[in-house]
Design a protein around this motif. Structure first.
Motif, PDB file in Angstrom:
ATOM      1  N   THR A  48     102.971  11.620 -25.265  1.00  0.00           N
ATOM      2  CA  THR A  48     103.723  10.454 -24.978  1.00  0.00           C
ATOM      3  C   THR A  48     104.036  11.077 -23.508  1.00  0.00           C
ATOM      4  O   THR A  48     104.620  10.219 -22.900  1.00  0.00           O
ATOM      5  N   HIS A  51     102.403  10.427 -21.032  1.00  0.00           N
ATOM      6  CA  HIS A  51     102.448   8.542 -20.820  1.00  0.00           C
ATOM      7  C   HIS A  51     103.641   8.635 -19.939  1.00  0.00           C
ATOM      8  O   HIS A  51     103.117   7.772 -18.701  1.00  0.00           O
ATOM      9  N   VAL A  56     105.298   6.952 -14.500  1.00  0.00           N
ATOM     10  CA  VAL A  56     106.313   7.077 -14.063  1.00  0.00           C
ATOM     11  C   VAL A  56     105.647   7.518 -12.278  1.00  0.00           C
ATOM     12  O   VAL A  56     106.226   6.490 -11.615  1.00  0.00           O
ATOM     13  N   LEU A 109      98.360   4.190 -20.257  1.00  0.00           N
ATOM     14  CA  LEU A 109      98.227   3.397 -21.222  1.00  0.00           C
ATOM     15  C   LEU A 109      97.310   3.848 -22.219  1.00  0.00           C
ATOM     16  O   LEU A 109      97.645   4.030 -23.117  1.00  0.00           O
ATOM     17  N   TRP A 113      98.713   4.897 -26.278  1.00  0.00           N
ATOM     18  CA  TRP A 113      97.320   3.932 -28.039  1.00  0.00           C
ATOM     19  C   TRP A 113      98.406   3.819 -28.977  1.00  0.00           C
ATOM     20  O   TRP A 113      98.313   5.255 -29.399  1.00  0.00           O
ATOM     21  N   GLY A 114      98.844   2.766 -29.749  1.00  0.00           N
ATOM     22  CA  GLY A 114      98.451   2.862 -31.477  1.00  0.00           C
ATOM     23  C   GLY A 114      99.915   3.440 -30.933  1.00  0.00           C
ATOM     24  O   GLY A 114     100.800   3.679 -32.483  1.00  0.00           O
ATOM     25  N   LEU A 115     101.167   3.983 -30.110  1.00  0.00           N
ATOM     26  CA  LEU A 115     102.462   4.600 -29.776  1.00  0.00           C
ATOM     27  C   LEU A 115     103.789   3.022 -30.454  1.00  0.00           C
ATOM     28  O   LEU A 115     104.345   3.225 -30.765  1.00  0.00           O
ATOM     29  N   GLY A 117     104.557   1.198 -32.560  1.00  0.00           N
ATOM     30  CA  GLY A 117     104.877   0.912 -34.611  1.00  0.00           C
ATOM     31  C   GLY A 117     106.047   0.936 -34.327  1.00  0.00           C
ATOM     32  O   GLY A 117     106.834  -0.016 -35.621  1.00  0.00           O
ATOM     33  N   ALA A 123     112.377  -0.128 -28.563  1.00  0.00           N
ATOM     34  CA  ALA A 123     111.135   0.597 -28.478  1.00  0.00           C
ATOM     35  C   ALA A 123     109.984  -1.087 -27.569  1.00  0.00           C
ATOM     36  O   ALA A 123     109.049  -1.093 -28.231  1.00  0.00           O
ATOM     37  N   HIS A 126     110.335  -2.335 -24.809  1.00  0.00           N
ATOM     38  CA  HIS A 126     109.839  -1.661 -23.246  1.00  0.00           C
ATOM     39  C   HIS A 126     108.400  -1.492 -24.291  1.00  0.00           C
ATOM     40  O   HIS A 126     107.537  -1.643 -22.842  1.00  0.00           O
ATOM     41  N   GLY A 130     105.655  -3.106 -21.082  1.00  0.00           N
ATOM     42  CA  GLY A 130     104.901  -2.211 -21.052  1.00  0.00           C
ATOM     43  C   GLY A 130     103.264  -2.773 -20.668  1.00  0.00           C
ATOM     44  O   GLY A 130     102.602  -3.042 -19.657  1.00  0.00           O
ATOM     45  N   CYS A 134     101.579  -4.292 -17.564  1.00  0.00           N
ATOM     46  CA  CYS A 134      99.512  -3.217 -17.580  1.00  0.00           C
ATOM     47  C   CYS A 134      98.742  -4.597 -16.995  1.00  0.00           C
ATOM     48  O   CYS A 134      98.101  -4.427 -16.109  1.00  0.00           O
ATOM     49  N   ALA A 187     109.951  -2.761 -13.597  1.00  0.00           N
ATOM     50  CA  ALA A 187     108.811  -1.375 -13.802  1.00  0.00           C
ATOM     51  C   ALA A 187     110.170  -0.063 -14.167  1.00  0.00           C
ATOM     52  O   ALA A 187     110.492   0.639 -14.924  1.00  0.00           O
ATOM     53  N   THR A 190     111.375  -0.912 -17.609  1.00  0.00           N
ATOM     54  CA  THR A 190     110.340  -0.704 -18.656  1.00  0.00           C
ATOM     55  C   THR A 190     110.827   0.997 -18.133  1.00  0.00           C
ATOM     56  O   THR A 190     110.537   1.571 -19.926  1.00  0.00           O
ATOM     57  N   LEU A 195     113.330   5.831 -21.124  1.00  0.00           N
ATOM     58  CA  LEU A 195     113.963   7.241 -21.366  1.00  0.00           C
ATOM     59  C   LEU A 195     114.827   7.009 -22.236  1.00  0.00           C
ATOM     60  O   LEU A 195     114.974   8.224 -23.452  1.00  0.00           O
ATOM     61  N   VAL A 198     113.388   8.024 -25.942  1.00  0.00           N
ATOM     62  CA  VAL A 198     112.153   8.708 -26.279  1.00  0.00           C
ATOM     63  C   VAL A 198     113.736  10.615 -26.315  1.00  0.00           C
ATOM     64  O   VAL A 198     113.670  11.605 -26.447  1.00  0.00           O
TER      65      VAL A 198
HETATM   66  C1  HEM Z   1     105.978   1.483 -15.828  1.00  0.00           C
HETATM   67  C2  HEM Z   1     105.881   2.235 -17.089  1.00  0.00           C
HETATM   68  C3  HEM Z   1     106.344   2.102 -19.029  1.00  0.00           C
HETATM   69  C4  HEM Z   1     104.466   1.721 -18.976  1.00  0.00           C
HETATM   70  C5  HEM Z   1     104.501  -0.008 -17.848  1.00  0.00           C
HETATM   71  C6  HEM Z   1     104.673   1.414 -20.582  1.00  0.00           C
HETATM   72  C7  HEM Z   1     103.632   1.099 -21.035  1.00  0.00           C
HETATM   73  C8  HEM Z   1     104.021   0.987 -23.016  1.00  0.00           C
HETATM   74  C9  HEM Z   1     103.475   0.514 -23.396  1.00  0.00           C
HETATM   75  C10 HEM Z   1     102.644  -0.157 -23.218  1.00  0.00           C
HETATM   76  C11 HEM Z   1     103.558   0.860 -24.709  1.00  0.00           C
HETATM   77  C12 HEM Z   1     102.788   0.345 -25.930  1.00  0.00           C
HETATM   78  C13 HEM Z   1     101.958   1.051 -26.887  1.00  0.00           C
HETATM   79  C14 HEM Z   1     100.870   0.031 -27.642  1.00  0.00           C
HETATM   80  O1  HEM Z   1     101.409  -1.107 -28.131  1.00  0.00           O
HETATM   81  O2  HEM Z   1     100.274   1.443 -28.627  1.00  0.00           O
HETATM   82  C15 HEM Z   1     104.465   1.645 -24.925  1.00  0.00           C
HETATM   83  C16 HEM Z   1     104.481   2.532 -25.858  1.00  0.00           C
HETATM   84  C17 HEM Z   1     105.842   3.841 -25.755  1.00  0.00           C
HETATM   85  N1  HEM Z   1     106.142   4.101 -24.197  1.00  0.00           N
HETATM   86 FE1  HEM Z   1     105.974   3.022 -22.290  1.00  0.00          FE
HETATM   87  N2  HEM Z   1     105.335   2.596 -20.669  1.00  0.00           N
HETATM   88  C18 HEM Z   1     106.844   3.315 -19.347  1.00  0.00           C
HETATM   89  C19 HEM Z   1     107.036   4.070 -19.107  1.00  0.00           C
HETATM   90  C20 HEM Z   1     107.431   5.407 -20.310  1.00  0.00           C
HETATM   91  C21 HEM Z   1     108.757   6.283 -20.122  1.00  0.00           C
HETATM   92  C22 HEM Z   1     109.083   6.905 -18.553  1.00  0.00           C
HETATM   93  C23 HEM Z   1     109.021   6.830 -20.934  1.00  0.00           C
HETATM   94  C24 HEM Z   1     109.351   8.257 -21.691  1.00  0.00           C
HETATM   95  C25 HEM Z   1     110.691   8.420 -21.078  1.00  0.00           C
HETATM   96  C26 HEM Z   1     108.041   5.917 -22.341  1.00  0.00           C
HETATM   97  C27 HEM Z   1     107.781   5.809 -23.681  1.00  0.00           C
HETATM   98  C28 HEM Z   1     107.189   5.270 -24.784  1.00  0.00           C
HETATM   99  C29 HEM Z   1     106.930   5.340 -25.609  1.00  0.00           C
HETATM  100  C30 HEM Z   1     107.971   6.482 -27.090  1.00  0.00           C
HETATM  101  C31 HEM Z   1     106.569   4.732 -26.776  1.00  0.00           C
HETATM  102  C32 HEM Z   1     106.418   4.261 -27.276  1.00  0.00           C
HETATM  103  C33 HEM Z   1     107.103   3.680 -27.894  1.00  0.00           C
HETATM  104  C34 HEM Z   1     107.130   3.228 -30.326  1.00  0.00           C
HETATM  105  O3  HEM Z   1     107.722   3.412 -31.059  1.00  0.00           O
HETATM  106  O4  HEM Z   1     106.656   2.173 -29.844  1.00  0.00           O
HETATM  107  N3  HEM Z   1     107.216   5.394 -21.612  1.00  0.00           N
HETATM  108  N4  HEM Z   1     104.825   2.555 -22.940  1.00  0.00           N
END
Ligand code: HEM
Ligand code: HEM
Length: 269
Positions: A48, A51, A56, A109, A113-115, A117, A123, A126, A130, A134, A187, A190, A195, A198
């Protein structure tokens, strides 16, 4: 009812501000090191964290800087325009930064993958934002590659999508520029949501907020300096011999110059 509820939440928020400000001023380093929710402990799984870092790097740094280069550096500072035309510095910078940004995003990405949920709204929003980013990133690369031919006096052929400003080229410019800037704005949200989900340390949010302020300040300054110049003029000069210069100007905040106006702007005789 909803109105009263909103007022109550706003008042609660306001009443908490002096306490937060007091804590921040009393022990600034402790305050910055704590997480957004105030917890001292902060745990985040390795993939994570990577990711977040890669996203960023891609959407927070490389892609916005590449867009800035494309908007404001079609004529470089000190370039003797229109004696020197078609300086490709912006073009190389834009492609290198955008390819690197989309690569970082794609690896990021893969790590997420799979996060996606979790059920809470932050979330879910996001994950949706996200995924949209992409898709936008890949579509921008595809659009860039499909932008059409160049043409012009320096080319073997005079005809070309850009030189003639065909409907294809006009469509590319409108779509590529608006989708690109819209995606960069999304972005910011997102990353902020990432932030929050988590419960990242406050200093990370503070550093990112400062960075976005610096980016916005640079954008406004370059825009005010009149550096957002019509791509067509930057490449082929201002002469009305070229078909694109006889068309109305396209794009928000884009400028055209006569030779005299450009010299005056640069303080040259
Ligand atoms: C523009 C920047 C970002 C994009 C495009 C992005 C994209 C994504 C996508 C597409 C997913 C879902 C994945 C899935 O469907 O399996 C995801 C999940 C997640 N992202 Fe990001 N992300 C970004 C920035 C960040 C940042 C900065 C953090 C943390 C500081 C973060 C933490 C997470 C976490 C913890 C999840 C899991 C959410 C859940 O539990 O459902 N992401 N992200
Ligand atoms: C193969 C990859 C790419 C190519 C060949 C490409 C090509 C171009 C070209 C030719 C322009 C100038 C358009 C004009 O002023 O007439 C441009 C501008 C722009 N590009 Fe790309 N691009 C690529 C990838 C991307 C990506 C991934 C983004 C994602 C954010 C992006 C965002 C932008 C933006 C925001 C502008 C407008 C700057 C302005 O306001 O003038 N590009 N690109």
């Amino acid at each position: 009812m909803t109105h009263r509820y909103a007022c109550f939440i706003a008042l609660m928020g306001l009443s908490a501000m002096p306490a937060a400000a007091h804590a921040a001023l009393a022990q600034p380093s402790d305050w910055l090191l704590a997480s957004l929710s105030g917890a001292i402990e902060h745990h985040i799984a390795g993939h994570t964290a990577w990711h977040a870092r890669l996203m960023v790097l891609g959407w927070g740094i490389l892609l916005p800087l590449g867009a800035l280069a494309a908007r404001f550096f079609k004529i470089m500072p000190g370039q003797d325009w229109p004696q020197q035309l078609d300086n490709k510095a912006w073009w190389h910078t834009h492609r290198v930064l955008q390819y690197a940004g989309v690569l970082a995003m794609t690896v990021g990405l893969g790590l997420a993958w799979g996060l996606g949920g979790r059920r809470d709204t932050a979330a879910q929003v996001h994950a949706w934002l996200g995924w949209s980013l992409c898709i936008a990133g890949w579509a921008q690369v595809a659009g860039g590659l499909l932008r059409g031919s160049k043409g012009g006096p320096a080319d073997a052929r005079l005809r070309g999508d850009h030189y003639d400003m065909t409907r294809w080229r006009i469509g590319f410019e409108r779509l590529h520029k608006s989708l690109g800037w819209l995606a960069i704005a999304l972005a910011v949200m997102t990353i902020a949501l990432g932030l929050v989900i988590v419960d990242a340390p406050r200093w990370m949010a503070a550093v990112l907020a400062l960075w976005w302020c610096a980016f916005a300040a640079a954008f406004i300054r370059l825009q005010r300096q009149g550096r957002c110049i019509d791509t067509y003029q930057a490449i082929w000069g201002p002469s009305a011999v070229h078909p694109g210069n006889r068309r109305p100007l396209m794009g928000l905040g884009v400028r055209r110059y006569t030779v005299a106006a450009w010299r005056a702007r640069c303080g040259r005789p």
